[in-house]
Structure formats: C-alpha cells, structure tokens
Design a protein around this motif. Sequence first.
Motif, mmCIF file in Angstrom:
data_model
loop_
_atom_site.group_PDB
_atom_site.id
_atom_site.type_symbol
_atom_site.label_atom_id
_atom_site.label_comp_id
_atom_site.label_asym_id
_atom_site.label_seq_id
_atom_site.Cartn_x
_atom_site.Cartn_y
_atom_site.Cartn_z
ATOM 1 N N SER A 117 -6.237 0.485 7.630
ATOM 2 C CA SER A 117 -5.685 -0.525 6.533
ATOM 3 C C SER A 117 -4.485 -1.316 6.845
ATOM 4 O O SER A 117 -3.882 -1.247 7.981
ATOM 5 C CB SER A 117 -5.389 0.262 5.197
ATOM 6 O OG SER A 117 -3.893 0.774 5.393
ATOM 7 N N GLY A 118 -4.520 -2.476 6.115
ATOM 8 C CA GLY A 118 -3.199 -3.161 6.471
ATOM 9 C C GLY A 118 -2.054 -2.736 6.020
ATOM 10 O O GLY A 118 -0.956 -2.799 6.808
ATOM 11 N N VAL A 119 -1.844 -1.962 4.944
ATOM 12 C CA VAL A 119 -0.623 -1.220 4.614
ATOM 13 C C VAL A 119 -0.231 -0.496 5.588
ATOM 14 O O VAL A 119 0.928 -0.016 6.063
ATOM 15 C CB VAL A 119 -0.745 -0.587 3.438
ATOM 16 C CG1 VAL A 119 -1.756 0.551 2.873
ATOM 17 C CG2 VAL A 119 0.611 -0.372 2.820
ATOM 18 N N TRP A 145 4.097 -9.190 -2.326
ATOM 19 C CA TRP A 145 3.361 -7.705 -2.414
ATOM 20 C C TRP A 145 4.461 -6.905 -1.953
ATOM 21 O O TRP A 145 5.107 -6.668 -1.052
ATOM 22 C CB TRP A 145 2.264 -7.773 -1.468
ATOM 23 C CG TRP A 145 1.389 -6.554 -1.647
ATOM 24 C CD1 TRP A 145 0.737 -6.297 -2.833
ATOM 25 C CD2 TRP A 145 0.930 -5.662 -0.552
ATOM 26 N NE1 TRP A 145 -0.066 -4.939 -2.497
ATOM 27 C CE2 TRP A 145 0.230 -4.622 -1.176
ATOM 28 C CE3 TRP A 145 1.264 -5.738 0.742
ATOM 29 C CZ2 TRP A 145 -0.292 -3.673 -0.401
ATOM 30 C CZ3 TRP A 145 0.940 -4.555 1.523
ATOM 31 C CH2 TRP A 145 0.013 -3.556 1.012
ATOM 32 N N THR A 194 4.659 -13.634 4.090
ATOM 33 C CA THR A 194 3.258 -13.437 4.024
ATOM 34 C C THR A 194 2.565 -14.746 3.796
ATOM 35 O O THR A 194 2.876 -15.452 3.033
ATOM 36 C CB THR A 194 2.948 -12.446 2.747
ATOM 37 O OG1 THR A 194 3.841 -11.338 2.888
ATOM 38 C CG2 THR A 194 1.397 -12.165 2.578
ATOM 39 N N ASN A 205 0.595 -13.559 -1.237
ATOM 40 C CA ASN A 205 0.338 -12.797 -2.359
ATOM 41 C C ASN A 205 1.780 -12.574 -3.181
ATOM 42 O O ASN A 205 2.562 -11.689 -2.431
ATOM 43 C CB ASN A 205 -0.476 -11.268 -2.034
ATOM 44 C CG ASN A 205 -0.399 -10.364 -3.179
ATOM 45 O OD1 ASN A 205 -0.083 -10.628 -4.303
ATOM 46 N ND2 ASN A 205 -0.874 -9.037 -3.018
ATOM 47 N N ASP A 257 2.291 -11.178 7.630
ATOM 48 C CA ASP A 257 1.213 -10.491 7.105
ATOM 49 C C ASP A 257 0.384 -11.520 6.822
ATOM 50 O O ASP A 257 0.411 -12.569 5.907
ATOM 51 C CB ASP A 257 1.803 -9.901 5.775
ATOM 52 C CG ASP A 257 0.703 -9.147 4.984
ATOM 53 O OD1 ASP A 257 -0.435 -9.378 5.255
ATOM 54 O OD2 ASP A 257 0.968 -8.200 4.091
ATOM 55 N N VAL A 265 -3.200 -10.928 6.148
ATOM 56 C CA VAL A 265 -4.323 -10.299 5.575
ATOM 57 C C VAL A 265 -5.282 -11.310 4.688
ATOM 58 O O VAL A 265 -6.368 -11.148 4.762
ATOM 59 C CB VAL A 265 -4.019 -9.282 4.852
ATOM 60 C CG1 VAL A 265 -3.172 -7.937 5.574
ATOM 61 C CG2 VAL A 265 -3.787 -9.213 3.226
ATOM 62 N N TYR A 266 -4.669 -12.364 4.319
ATOM 63 C CA TYR A 266 -5.404 -13.297 3.673
ATOM 64 C C TYR A 266 -5.951 -14.545 4.352
ATOM 65 O O TYR A 266 -6.271 -15.627 3.727
ATOM 66 C CB TYR A 266 -4.651 -13.808 2.203
ATOM 67 C CG TYR A 266 -4.471 -12.547 1.307
ATOM 68 C CD1 TYR A 266 -5.444 -12.228 0.272
ATOM 69 C CD2 TYR A 266 -3.345 -12.111 1.193
ATOM 70 C CE1 TYR A 266 -5.421 -11.209 -0.583
ATOM 71 C CE2 TYR A 266 -3.198 -11.028 0.344
ATOM 72 C CZ TYR A 266 -4.250 -10.491 -0.632
ATOM 73 O OH TYR A 266 -4.139 -9.468 -1.660
ATOM 74 N N SER A 288 -6.012 -7.142 7.975
ATOM 75 C CA SER A 288 -7.071 -6.185 7.449
ATOM 76 C C SER A 288 -8.400 -6.760 7.164
ATOM 77 O O SER A 288 -8.703 -8.111 7.042
ATOM 78 C CB SER A 288 -6.193 -6.085 6.042
ATOM 79 O OG SER A 288 -7.151 -5.187 5.232
ATOM 80 N N SER A 345 -9.903 -5.637 4.416
ATOM 81 C CA SER A 345 -10.077 -5.560 3.167
ATOM 82 C C SER A 345 -10.379 -6.825 2.108
ATOM 83 O O SER A 345 -11.382 -6.646 1.489
ATOM 84 C CB SER A 345 -8.814 -5.106 2.390
ATOM 85 O OG SER A 345 -8.448 -3.717 2.736
ATOM 86 N N LYS A 346 -9.670 -7.652 2.378
ATOM 87 C CA LYS A 346 -9.909 -9.012 1.337
ATOM 88 C C LYS A 346 -11.003 -9.727 1.694
ATOM 89 O O LYS A 346 -11.756 -10.146 0.907
ATOM 90 C CB LYS A 346 -8.463 -9.905 1.444
ATOM 91 C CG LYS A 346 -7.287 -8.792 1.289
ATOM 92 C CD LYS A 346 -7.248 -8.324 -0.088
ATOM 93 C CE LYS A 346 -5.960 -7.361 -0.150
ATOM 94 N NZ LYS A 346 -5.679 -6.727 -1.413
ATOM 95 N N ARG A 348 -10.360 1.278 3.963
ATOM 96 C CA ARG A 348 -9.117 1.412 4.630
ATOM 97 C C ARG A 348 -9.174 1.087 6.362
ATOM 98 O O ARG A 348 -9.006 1.840 7.010
ATOM 99 C CB ARG A 348 -8.468 2.558 4.784
ATOM 100 C CG ARG A 348 -8.553 3.375 2.986
ATOM 101 C CD ARG A 348 -8.165 2.206 2.016
ATOM 102 N NE ARG A 348 -6.881 2.290 2.038
ATOM 103 C CZ ARG A 348 -6.303 0.924 1.838
ATOM 104 N NH1 ARG A 348 -7.188 -0.277 2.061
ATOM 105 N NH2 ARG A 348 -5.229 0.475 2.206
HETATM 106 C C1 LIG Z 1 -0.103 -9.051 1.447
HETATM 107 C C2 LIG Z 1 -0.928 -7.959 1.525
HETATM 108 N N1 LIG Z 1 -0.739 -7.311 2.636
HETATM 109 C C3 LIG Z 1 -1.392 -6.345 2.907
HETATM 110 C C4 LIG Z 1 -2.289 -5.693 2.059
HETATM 111 C C5 LIG Z 1 -2.821 -4.534 2.637
HETATM 112 O O1 LIG Z 1 -4.221 -4.382 2.445
HETATM 113 P P1 LIG Z 1 -4.870 -3.099 2.698
HETATM 114 O O2 LIG Z 1 -4.119 -2.162 2.889
HETATM 115 O O3 LIG Z 1 -6.279 -2.923 1.852
HETATM 116 O O4 LIG Z 1 -5.604 -3.464 4.085
HETATM 117 C C6 LIG Z 1 -2.519 -6.217 0.832
HETATM 118 C C7 LIG Z 1 -3.222 -5.508 -0.141
HETATM 119 O O5 LIG Z 1 -3.107 -5.887 -1.538
HETATM 120 C C8 LIG Z 1 -1.600 -7.414 0.658
HETATM 121 O O6 LIG Z 1 -1.855 -7.961 -0.743
#
Ligand SMILES: Cc1ncc(COP(=O)(O)O)c(C=O)c1O
Length: 389
Positions: free
Chosen positions: A97-99, A123, A170, A174, A202, A204-205, A237, A239-240, A248
């Motif tokens: 995952s990104g986190v 975030w 970021t 977000n 960051d 991820v978007y 990530s 995810s998005k 993850r």
């Molecule tokens: C700015 C930012 N970074 C990282 C993430 C992490 O995403 P994930 O853990 O789902 O890969 C998110 C998820 O909301 C996010 O908003």
Amino acid sequence: MPASVAASALAVPHSRIRELAEIAMSMDGVLKLYFGESSVPTPDYIKRAAQKAMADGFTFYTENAGLPSLRRGLARYYKEQHNVELDPAAEIIVTASGVQALNLAIRCLLDPGDEALVLTPAWPNGSANVRLSNATPIEVAQPLIGDRYGIDFAALEAALTPRTRMLLYTSPSNPLGWVATVEEQQKLLDFARAHDLWLMADEVYERLNFSGPKVLTPAPSILKLATRDDAVIVIQSFSKAWCMTGWRLGWLVGRRDLVDRATRLNEFVVSHATSFSQKAAETVLLWGENVLCEMLVKLRENRDFCLAALAKMPGVTVPKPEGAFYLFPKFARAADSFEFCKKLLLDAQVGLAPGVAFGNGGEGSVRICYAADRPILEEAMARLSLFLK
Ligand SMILES: Cc1ncc(COP(=O)(O)O)c(C=O)c1O
C-alpha cells in the motif's frame, strides 16, 4: 510501574474522519462521502489477472522489494508516463500500500527527536507516521492565493530547526486538489537541496489530474526534475487510479541507499506485498489506460457538477481542484468543522470529512469525495443545500 502503552503510540491522535465515520456507520441511509475511495469496483480484467496469478502459483514469498518483473513494469511505466529512467533493481520497492510506503520511508529517514515539515491541509497519515517514529511533524499551511493554493516558502524557512530532516508534500493533494506545477516542484527541490533535507512527494493521485493537456496526462512527478542522486522519495499506490483500495498495493521510488535500507527493513514489517496482487499489478501497468480514461471523464463531470451546486449555496468558498477526487469548500458556518459535519450527518444523513482532520489550515472547511455514483452526489448536494438554508 504498571505495564503501559508506549508514549509514542499514545502521541498519535485518533483520526477525526474515522470518529465521524463511526457515528455514520451506526446510522441508516447515510450518503457516505467521507472516505477517500471511488465507488467503482476493481475492473474485471484486474480481478481475472489475480485469479490467474493464484492458479499459476503466485502464492509464495517474493523478494522484499517485490517481484522483479513488477519492478521492471514500474520502470517501464515511468519511462512511458514521465520519460524518467529508473533502475528497477535498485530504485523501486513494491509495498503493501501507499501508506506502507510512507511508513517505511519515514522510518528510514527519521530518528527520535527529529522534525519533519509537512505541507497541510493533508491526509493525516503523513504526520501520524512521523509521530510513530518518535519524531515531530511541523505542519505548514498552504495559503489560498486567489483561487489557487500555493506554498509559503517564508513559513517553511521559519519552521526550520537543526533537527529538521525532511519535507513531505502531496501532489495532487488530498484534500485540496492542488497540483504542484513544475515551477513549484523546482522551488521545493531547491529548498530541500539548500537545507540538506529529504524531499518526500506523495504522488498517489498522479493519474487523477485535470490540469494536463490530455485526459490521461499524469500530474508532473518530482522524479522528472530530480537527479537519481537527490534525496528524493516518491510514495505511490495502485489504490486510487485503478480502484484497488482493498488490495493494499503501492510502491516507493528513491535514492539507492534509501531503497537498499528500506528493502532490508521491509523484511521485518510485512516482508513484501501479497504475491498474487503483485502479479496482477503487472497487468494493470500493461492494460490499465482505457478503463482509467473512462473513470477520469466521469470524475471530471462529477467535480464540475458539485462545483456548480456548491456555487449556488450561501457562505461557500470553493477553489476549483486540479486533481485527486476531492473538493475542500470553506463554509461560513463550519468554523468548527467537526461539529458542522456531525450536525449535517445527524440532521441530513450526509457524511463529509471535517477539515480539522487535515491539520494546520484545515479548520473551517470540509472534504467532499466526489468519486461516488452521480445519483448519490445529486442527493447529497440537494440535502446540503437544504441544510444550509
Ligand atoms: C495522500 C494519500 N497518500 C497515500 C494514501 C494511501 O493509499 P493506500 O494506502 O490505499 O495505497 C492515501 C489514501 O487515502 C492518500 O490520500
């Protein structure tokens, strides 16, 4: 002394988005726009790729840095999307995952007592992970200049101390939807270089970008400006952009020494990301663009619909987001954003995230995730408008 939970664990505040979500989850009929995820399920071609990966035997341990074939796929992706050359064997780690990428990178950079500059509203997991490393986040708010967010370099300069080790930003942001321009990224890089800081982006978007010349143009990446010897790290990530929040799966790009250390530490954290998810992600990198394009068209329509609806409401200021899938309007009545969101939830069953959850500069605003189905958004905007009247 009785056994107690570590002070560093207690120092991490509870997520205020969760606090609100927990109330919402005990209610019926709530329009849930508080979490950062799309209502679109993972596309079928990705699910099929995971089923095939399992059938093909991708159920065993992999390398700590992830499958070499996926890392090669990621290097190819950077070449195609950003014209950036990366060494897949030494500059990329696949993470769970990104986190987890954020956590791993921060663990490798901060010692107890260090400080990290964090551009906010953001975030909350960035600041929380700094705290988990027994370090201190110093949140520097991004000012709204006209109808666009900017970076307050004088405030960043003033926040520096001998313990400052890194700067986290970021983009796309977000919750702001701000997308750093190449010029802003260059200034961030110059600032980090001048003060011997790690610069953590960051991104991820990055694919949810409305500021480019084409629908599929990614947001600018810091990797394009930085050399591979710069102290720069990118958090990423699946995810998005590919609707894979539950999988993850993410990745990290960084300088070789950091990547080497983070790979070793990953053994003790999760060892590696799930093997069949990794294999499926190779397919995403090969075939993901068409589905992503369809989603981006819908997201832009959703954003514009919500912006138009908000513009008609009293006491609302809302800059037009350039990326991600959030709006961050300021409401005259939301000086206490948590109380505002709670009342909106209880009275109108609309669940939004309170701006206070996003740190310095967030209070007074609320975050709306517009990656929902259109009828949900239409109903939510109608209820919000009634609530404000
Ligand atoms: C700015 C930012 N970074 C990282 C993430 C992490 O995403 P994930 O853990 O789902 O890969 C998110 C998820 O909301 C996010 O908003």
